[in-house]
Scaffold this active site. Structure first.
Site, PDB file in Angstrom:
ATOM      1  N   SER A  67      65.867  34.677  43.495  1.00  0.00           N
ATOM      2  CA  SER A  67      66.565  34.851  42.248  1.00  0.00           C
ATOM      3  C   SER A  67      67.294  36.312  42.114  1.00  0.00           C
ATOM      4  CB  SER A  67      65.545  34.786  41.149  1.00  0.00           C
ATOM      5  OG  SER A  67      65.202  33.484  40.804  1.00  0.00           O
ATOM      6  N   LYS A  70      71.093  35.792  42.040  1.00  0.00           N
ATOM      7  CA  LYS A  70      71.698  35.359  41.265  1.00  0.00           C
ATOM      8  C   LYS A  70      72.616  36.193  40.415  1.00  0.00           C
ATOM      9  CE  LYS A  70      68.045  31.724  40.141  1.00  0.00           C
ATOM     10  NZ  LYS A  70      66.831  31.623  39.524  1.00  0.00           N
ATOM     11  N   TYR A 192      72.711  25.814  44.625  1.00  0.00           N
ATOM     12  CA  TYR A 192      71.872  26.654  43.984  1.00  0.00           C
ATOM     13  C   TYR A 192      70.553  26.849  44.776  1.00  0.00           C
ATOM     14  CZ  TYR A 192      67.944  27.919  41.069  1.00  0.00           C
ATOM     15  OH  TYR A 192      66.667  28.737  40.530  1.00  0.00           O
ATOM     16  N   TYR A 244      62.688  37.911  33.313  1.00  0.00           N
ATOM     17  CA  TYR A 244      62.243  36.645  32.381  1.00  0.00           C
ATOM     18  C   TYR A 244      61.475  37.253  31.322  1.00  0.00           C
ATOM     19  CZ  TYR A 244      63.759  34.904  37.116  1.00  0.00           C
ATOM     20  OH  TYR A 244      64.265  34.928  38.321  1.00  0.00           O
ATOM     21  N   VAL A 262      61.140  35.666  43.411  1.00  0.00           N
ATOM     22  CA  VAL A 262      59.859  35.019  43.705  1.00  0.00           C
ATOM     23  C   VAL A 262      59.543  35.230  45.229  1.00  0.00           C
ATOM     24  CG1 VAL A 262      59.286  33.451  41.975  1.00  0.00           C
ATOM     25  CG2 VAL A 262      60.487  32.466  44.138  1.00  0.00           C
TER      26      VAL A 262
HETATM   27  N1  GLN Z   1      63.758  29.206  44.127  1.00  0.00           N
HETATM   28  C1  GLN Z   1      63.110  29.591  42.629  1.00  0.00           C
HETATM   29  C2  GLN Z   1      63.394  28.487  41.930  1.00  0.00           C
HETATM   30  O1  GLN Z   1      64.415  27.926  41.748  1.00  0.00           O
HETATM   31  C3  GLN Z   1      63.628  30.935  42.211  1.00  0.00           C
HETATM   32  C4  GLN Z   1      63.040  31.512  41.232  1.00  0.00           C
HETATM   33  C5  GLN Z   1      62.929  33.014  41.485  1.00  0.00           C
HETATM   34  O2  GLN Z   1      63.108  33.911  42.132  1.00  0.00           O
HETATM   35  N2  GLN Z   1      62.394  33.595  40.049  1.00  0.00           N
HETATM   36  O3  GLN Z   1      62.686  28.212  40.913  1.00  0.00           O
END
Ligand code: GLN
Length: 308
Positions: A67, A70, A192, A244, A262
Site C-alpha cells: 500500500s 498508493k 490495483y 488506517y 502489509v
Molecule cells: N494488497 C493489499 C490489499 O489489497 C494491500 C493492503 C496494504 O498494504 N495495507 O489488501
C-alpha cells in the site's frame, strides 16, 4: 540538527536498544509470497534533501511495498486530473481497517480517502480512464520519480493478489453499484493488484518519496514531480490516513506524515529535511510494521525532528 555520523549512529543505537519484547507481530500470510519473507529482516534508509544517504541493515533488499505505492498512484492521478479527483474520493481519516466495507455503504460508494483499499481502487479507475497503457505508464512515472529504472511489478505477487482478492472485488463491485467505478472491474483491479505488487528497497523508497520532502521536486533527479501545493496535500493525507485505524497512533508517536504497507515497509517524510523508509516484515494487528513504527518513533525522538 544531526550531521552525517549522527544518523548512522542513531540507527545503530535504536536497533541495539530493541528488547526481545519488541520483537512482536506476524508476517502477512494472505498470499504465499509475503509469508515466505524472512521475518527478521530490518532495513532503514534516510535520504536528506541535500542528497545525503544514511542506511542500516537490509536497506538494499527489494520487498513488496504494497500500500505504500498508493501514494504514488495518487500523485499521478492528481497530476493528470487535478482537484476533480476529490469528487470521487474523500480526504478524511477512515478510523477503520484498510479493507473495510462498512463505511462505503453509509457514504454511498465514496471512499473516505485514497489510501484505504476502496480509495486506491477509485484512483486506479481514474488512471484506467485517463491512460492508454495504465500499467506501463504508472511504472514509467514511478521510475522517473525515483530515478531508479529497475523498479518493477512482481507478476507472482500480482497473480496471488488477484487469486485472493475477494474483498477487493467486493469493494469494487459495491462502488460500481454506486456509480463510482466507471470502467469494467477487471482492468481496474488488474492495475490495483499490480500497484500492490511493486518491489523496492528502503533506499529506492526513500529516494522515490524525497519529492514530498522538497516541495514536489526530487533533488536527486531534479525531476519536478508535482507542485508545492499538491505536495502539501499529499503529505496532509499521509498524516491523517497513512496508517488506517492507527493513523492517530503514528502521528502521536512519530509526528511525521507516513505510509505503511502489509509487506512491512513504512515511508515517512520530514518536509524540508528528509524522507526515510523502514522495512521489518512482522505486522501488528492493524497491518502496520510493528518494529517499523518503533524505529520511526525512536528516530524522531532521538533527533528531535518531528514536525510538531
Ligand atoms: N494488497 C493489499 C490489499 O489489497 C494491500 C493492503 C496494504 O498494504 N495495507 O489488501
Amino acid at each position: 540538527m544531526t550531521n552525517a555520523t549522527d544518523y548512522q549512529n542513531i540507527f545503530r543505537e535504536i536497533v541495539s536498544e530493541f528488547k526481545i519484547a519488541d520483537d512482536c507481530g506476524e508476517v502477512a500470510t494472505y498470499i504465499p509470497e509475503l509469508g515466505k519473507v524472512d521475518p527478521e529482516k530490518l532495513g532503514i534508509h534516510l535520504t536528506t534533501v541535500q542528497k545525503f544517504h544514511y542506511s542500516f541493515g537490509d536497506s538494499n533488499d527489494k520487498f513488496s511495498i504494497q500500500s505504500i505505492a498508493k501514494v504514488l498512484s495518487l500523485t499521478l492521478a492528481l497530476k493528470i486530473m487535478g482537484k476533480d479527483i476529490w469528487k470521487r474520493v474523500g480526504v478524511e481519516p477512515s478510523g477503520s481497517a484498510f479493507n473495510s466495507l462498512v463505511q462505503l455503504e453509509y457514504e454511498k460508494g465514496i471512499p473516505r480517502n485514497p489510501f484505504i483499499n476502496a480509495g486506491a481502487i477509485v484512483i486506479c479507475d481514474i488512471l484506467v480512464t485517463c491512460l492508454n497503457n495504465p500499467k506501463l505508464e504508472l511504472l514509467e512515472f514511478i521510475r522517473k520519480t525515483s530515478g531508479v529504472e529497475s523498479i518493477d511489478y512482481s507478476s507472482k505477487i500480482a497473480d496471488s493478489e488477484k487469486l485472493t482478492g475477494f474483498r477487493n472485488y467486493a469493494l469494487t463491485y459495491f462502488m460500481k453499484d454506486f456509480g463510482n467505478i466507471y470502467n469494467e472491474v477487471e482492468p481496474v483491479l488488474d492495475l490495483y493488484f499490480h500497484l500492490c505488487s511493486i518491489e523496492m528497497s528502503c533506499k529506492e523508497l526513500a529516494q522515490a518519496f524525497l519529492f514530498l520532502a522538497s516541495g514536489g521536486v526530487n533533488p536527486i533527479t531534479n525531476e519536478t514531480v508535482i507542485s508545492p501545493r499538491r505536495t502539501k496535500r499529499i503529505n496532509s493525507i499521509m498524516q491523517m490516513c497513512g496508517f488506517y485505524d492507527e493513523a492517530g497512533e503514528f502521528a502521536f508517536r512519530t509526528g511525521l506524515p507516513g505510509k505503511s504497507g502489509v509487506g512491512g515497509g513504512i515511508v515517512a517524510i520530514h518536509p524540508g529535511k528528509y524522507s526515510i523508509a523502514v522495512w521489518s516484515p512482522k505486522l501488528n494487528i492493524n497491518g502496520n510494521s510493528y518494529k517499523g513504527m518503533k524505529v520511526l518513533e525512536a528516530v524522531t525522538t532521538k533527533t528531535m525532528s518531528s514536525i510538531f
